[in-house]
Design a protein around this motif. Structure first.
Motif, PDB file in Angstrom:
ATOM      1  N   TYR A  99      74.753  67.177  36.195  1.00 51.62           N
ATOM      2  CA  TYR A  99      73.496  66.941  35.490  1.00 51.62           C
ATOM      3  C   TYR A  99      73.593  67.493  34.071  1.00 51.62           C
ATOM      4  N   VAL A 100      73.016  66.756  33.124  1.00 51.05           N
ATOM      5  CA  VAL A 100      72.941  67.205  31.737  1.00 51.05           C
ATOM      6  C   VAL A 100      71.470  67.370  31.399  1.00 51.05           C
ATOM      7  N   THR A 101      71.132  68.548  30.850  1.00 50.75           N
ATOM      8  CA  THR A 101      69.746  68.798  30.476  1.00 50.75           C
ATOM      9  C   THR A 101      69.634  69.005  28.966  1.00 50.75           C
ATOM     10  N   TYR A 102      68.462  68.669  28.466  1.00 51.64           N
ATOM     11  CA  TYR A 102      68.112  68.895  27.070  1.00 51.64           C
ATOM     12  C   TYR A 102      66.749  69.585  27.079  1.00 51.64           C
ATOM     13  N   ARG A 103      66.730  70.834  26.647  1.00 48.96           N
ATOM     14  CA  ARG A 103      65.506  71.630  26.619  1.00 48.96           C
ATOM     15  C   ARG A 103      64.776  71.600  27.969  1.00 48.96           C
ATOM     16  N   LYS A 122      64.096  59.735  28.484  1.00 43.03           N
ATOM     17  CA  LYS A 122      63.752  61.144  28.739  1.00 43.03           C
ATOM     18  C   LYS A 122      64.126  62.004  27.539  1.00 43.03           C
ATOM     19  N   LEU A 123      65.242  61.665  26.891  1.00 42.79           N
ATOM     20  CA  LEU A 123      65.691  62.425  25.729  1.00 42.79           C
ATOM     21  C   LEU A 123      64.747  62.240  24.546  1.00 42.79           C
ATOM     22  N   ILE A 124      64.482  61.002  24.188  1.00 40.73           N
ATOM     23  CA  ILE A 124      63.696  60.757  22.965  1.00 40.73           C
ATOM     24  C   ILE A 124      62.211  61.052  23.127  1.00 40.73           C
ATOM     25  N   THR A 125      61.734  61.159  24.365  1.00 38.98           N
ATOM     26  CA  THR A 125      60.313  61.504  24.552  1.00 38.98           C
ATOM     27  C   THR A 125      60.093  63.013  24.673  1.00 38.98           C
ATOM     28  N   ASN A 126      61.172  63.798  24.620  1.00 38.21           N
ATOM     29  CA  ASN A 126      61.017  65.248  24.631  1.00 38.21           C
ATOM     30  C   ASN A 126      60.320  65.659  23.332  1.00 38.21           C
ATOM     31  N   PRO A 127      59.281  66.488  23.412  1.00 37.91           N
ATOM     32  CA  PRO A 127      58.514  66.859  22.208  1.00 37.91           C
ATOM     33  C   PRO A 127      59.344  67.506  21.102  1.00 37.91           C
ATOM     34  N   LYS A 128      60.461  68.131  21.428  1.00 34.95           N
ATOM     35  CA  LYS A 128      61.294  68.805  20.419  1.00 34.95           C
ATOM     36  C   LYS A 128      62.402  67.915  19.862  1.00 34.95           C
ATOM     37  N   PHE A 129      62.560  66.708  20.414  1.00 36.31           N
ATOM     38  CA  PHE A 129      63.683  65.860  20.018  1.00 36.31           C
ATOM     39  C   PHE A 129      63.691  65.554  18.518  1.00 36.31           C
ATOM     40  N   LEU A 130      62.583  65.103  17.967  1.00 39.42           N
ATOM     41  CA  LEU A 130      62.557  64.736  16.540  1.00 39.42           C
ATOM     42  C   LEU A 130      62.822  65.936  15.633  1.00 39.42           C
ATOM     43  N   ASP A 131      62.305  67.110  16.013  1.00 36.56           N
ATOM     44  CA  ASP A 131      62.581  68.309  15.212  1.00 36.56           C
ATOM     45  C   ASP A 131      64.065  68.645  15.218  1.00 36.56           C
ATOM     46  N   ASP A 132      64.699  68.548  16.403  1.00 33.05           N
ATOM     47  CA  ASP A 132      66.129  68.851  16.503  1.00 33.05           C
ATOM     48  C   ASP A 132      66.982  67.773  15.840  1.00 33.05           C
ATOM     49  N   PHE A 133      66.567  66.533  15.988  1.00 38.08           N
ATOM     50  CA  PHE A 133      67.322  65.407  15.445  1.00 38.08           C
ATOM     51  C   PHE A 133      67.301  65.401  13.919  1.00 38.08           C
ATOM     52  N   LYS A 134      66.168  65.704  13.327  1.00 32.92           N
ATOM     53  CA  LYS A 134      65.983  65.764  11.871  1.00 32.92           C
ATOM     54  C   LYS A 134      66.590  64.572  11.164  1.00 32.92           C
ATOM     55  N   TRP A 135      66.306  63.394  11.718  1.00 31.90           N
ATOM     56  CA  TRP A 135      66.724  62.125  11.124  1.00 31.90           C
ATOM     57  C   TRP A 135      68.224  62.063  10.869  1.00 31.90           C
ATOM     58  N   GLY A 136      68.989  62.504  11.857  1.00 35.29           N
ATOM     59  CA  GLY A 136      70.445  62.351  11.794  1.00 35.29           C
ATOM     60  C   GLY A 136      71.194  63.518  11.196  1.00 35.29           C
ATOM     61  N   LEU A 137      70.513  64.589  10.809  1.00 33.68           N
ATOM     62  CA  LEU A 137      71.195  65.715  10.175  1.00 33.68           C
ATOM     63  C   LEU A 137      71.145  66.987  11.007  1.00 33.68           C
ATOM     64  N   GLY A 138      70.452  66.971  12.122  1.00 32.43           N
ATOM     65  CA  GLY A 138      70.239  68.174  12.916  1.00 32.43           C
ATOM     66  C   GLY A 138      71.289  68.418  13.980  1.00 32.43           C
ATOM     67  N   PHE A 151      72.753  70.640  24.472  1.00 33.03           N
ATOM     68  CA  PHE A 151      72.702  70.176  25.854  1.00 33.03           C
ATOM     69  C   PHE A 151      73.358  71.213  26.760  1.00 33.03           C
ATOM     70  N   THR A 152      72.965  71.208  28.024  1.00 29.93           N
ATOM     71  CA  THR A 152      73.616  72.025  29.044  1.00 29.93           C
ATOM     72  C   THR A 152      73.978  71.113  30.195  1.00 29.93           C
ATOM     73  N   SER A 153      75.234  71.180  30.627  1.00 27.72           N
ATOM     74  CA  SER A 153      75.642  70.412  31.802  1.00 27.72           C
ATOM     75  C   SER A 153      75.947  71.388  32.926  1.00 27.72           C
ATOM     76  N   ALA A 154      75.620  70.982  34.138  1.00 25.28           N
ATOM     77  CA  ALA A 154      75.845  71.838  35.307  1.00 25.28           C
ATOM     78  C   ALA A 154      76.392  70.996  36.449  1.00 25.28           C
ATOM     79  N   THR A 155      77.444  71.517  37.062  1.00 28.93           N
ATOM     80  CA  THR A 155      78.074  70.840  38.189  1.00 28.93           C
ATOM     81  C   THR A 155      78.374  71.870  39.268  1.00 28.93           C
ATOM     82  N   THR A 156      78.028  71.541  40.493  1.00 31.81           N
ATOM     83  CA  THR A 156      78.377  72.372  41.642  1.00 31.81           C
ATOM     84  C   THR A 156      79.181  71.512  42.603  1.00 31.81           C
ATOM     85  N   LEU A 157      80.374  71.985  42.933  1.00 29.38           N
ATOM     86  CA  LEU A 157      81.237  71.272  43.864  1.00 29.38           C
ATOM     87  C   LEU A 157      81.413  72.103  45.134  1.00 29.38           C
ATOM     88  N   HIS A 158      81.075  71.527  46.271  1.00 31.36           N
ATOM     89  CA  HIS A 158      81.279  72.164  47.565  1.00 31.36           C
ATOM     90  C   HIS A 158      82.578  71.626  48.149  1.00 31.36           C
TER      91      HIS A 158
END
Length: 137
Positions: free
Chosen positions: A34-38, A70-86, A90-97
């Motif tokens: 899974y990859v999460t953003y904020r 889900k990414l672009i509707t995150n309330p912080k996305f536009l602030d972080d994106f800053k029109w291509g300059l930001g 992301f955090t990815s997490a994997t658990t293998l049994h």
């Protein structure tokens, strides 16, 4: 006024190379990364059961399903994106049994956890990742 719900998913084929420096192999079951953003899950990648041989590199092929809506509707996305300059973090997490295989004879139940923090720098189109993995027996 009714606003339609928009779903936007993108599939990306990837190959992840695992470098197993251990003297034991690892046989794992089907799982999902899974990859999460904020705090929101914005991507999923199914991982098929396989075996990673001892002291070898092993390629794992999968398809990452990016939930772009889900990414672009995150309330912080536009602030972080800053029109291509930001920067997008992301955090990815994997658990293998699975089972650790020692000397190709002994098998012991084990869980492998891997977490990666990745920053995408949009201004210079680069990225940086820091990963931490643990194995529990």
């Amino acid at each position: 006024m009714v606003i339609p719900a928009i779903k936007l998913n993108v599939s990306l084929g990837i190959v992840v190379t695992v470098n197993n420096r251990n003297y034991g192999g690892f046989e794992y079951q089907n799982s999902t990364a899974y990859v999460t953003y904020r705090g929101d899950v914005v991507a999923e990648a199914p991982i098929q059961a396989d075996t990673i041989p001892a002291r070898q590199k092993h390629n794992i092929s999968t398809t990452v399903i990016v939930l772009a809506d889900k990414l672009i509707t995150n309330p912080k996305f536009l602030d972080d994106f800053k029109w291509g300059l930001g920067t997008l973090n992301f955090t990815s997490a994997t658990t293998l049994h699975g089972k650790a295989i020692i000397l190709k004879v002994f098998k012991k139940k084990a869980i492998s956890d891997c977490t990666c923090d990745t920053s995408l720098f949009l201004g210079n189109v680069s990225s940086h990742s820091y990963c931490k993995s643990t194995v529990k027996f």
